[in-house]
Write a protein that holds these residues in place. Structure first.
Motif, PDB file in Angstrom:
ATOM      1  N   ARG A   1      -6.432  -4.863   2.779  1.00 42.36           N
ATOM      2  CA  ARG A   1      -5.598  -5.653   3.690  1.00 42.36           C
ATOM      3  C   ARG A   1      -4.601  -6.477   2.905  1.00 42.36           C
ATOM      4  O   ARG A   1      -4.949  -7.093   1.892  1.00 42.36           O
ATOM      5  N   HIS A   2      -3.360  -6.508   3.413  1.00 38.27           N
ATOM      6  CA  HIS A   2      -2.294  -7.250   2.749  1.00 38.27           C
ATOM      7  C   HIS A   2      -1.467  -7.961   3.809  1.00 38.27           C
ATOM      8  O   HIS A   2      -1.198  -7.406   4.877  1.00 38.27           O
TER       9      HIS A   2
ATOM     10  N   VAL B   1       2.212  -9.354   4.511  1.00 34.65           N
ATOM     11  CA  VAL B   1       3.584  -9.267   4.031  1.00 34.65           C
ATOM     12  C   VAL B   1       4.498  -9.913   5.053  1.00 34.65           C
ATOM     13  O   VAL B   1       4.133 -10.076   6.223  1.00 34.65           O
TER      14      VAL B   1
ATOM     15  N   PRO C   1       1.333  -0.523  -1.395  1.00 32.80           N
ATOM     16  CA  PRO C   1       0.149  -1.368  -1.486  1.00 32.80           C
ATOM     17  C   PRO C   1      -1.108  -0.538  -1.749  1.00 32.80           C
ATOM     18  O   PRO C   1      -1.221   0.605  -1.313  1.00 32.80           O
TER      19      PRO C   1
END
Length: 94
Positions: A10-11, A13, A6
């Motif tokens: 911010r992600h 998942v 990534p």
């Protein structure tokens, strides 16, 4: 699970049905190579009070890393700036 890296930020998942917030931050200041100060920080956040999600995630990562190793060869690494990179192809053990 670990085929993509990534970008910083911010992600959200999913892992085994649980949402995880992955926050990746790069520290662009001076890197202290002698002290081993990290230049990057990855924070995982989950909803709930159980640590089993993180234990399973780390166990899967460990098993995946060990599965990629070839016990019959030795990999040499060389310092390239602030990181270590493989030097050539893995060589047979002597």
């Amino acid at each position: 699970l670990f085929e993509l890296v990534p970008s910083p930020g911010r992600h959200v998942v999913g892992y085994r049905g649980w949402p995880l917030l992955v926050e990746r931050a790069r520290e662009y200041g001076t890197v202290a190579t002698s002290s081993g100060t990290p230049w990057e920080r990855v924070t995982l956040t989950s909803i709930g009070g159980s640590t089993e999600t993180f234990r399973a995630l780390l166990d899967d990562a460990r098993r995946g890393a060990l599965a990629e190793r070839d016990e019959r060869t030795t990999t040499l690494y060389t310092c390239w700036g602030t990181e270590w990179r493989p030097f050539g192809r893995p060589r047979p053990k002597q």
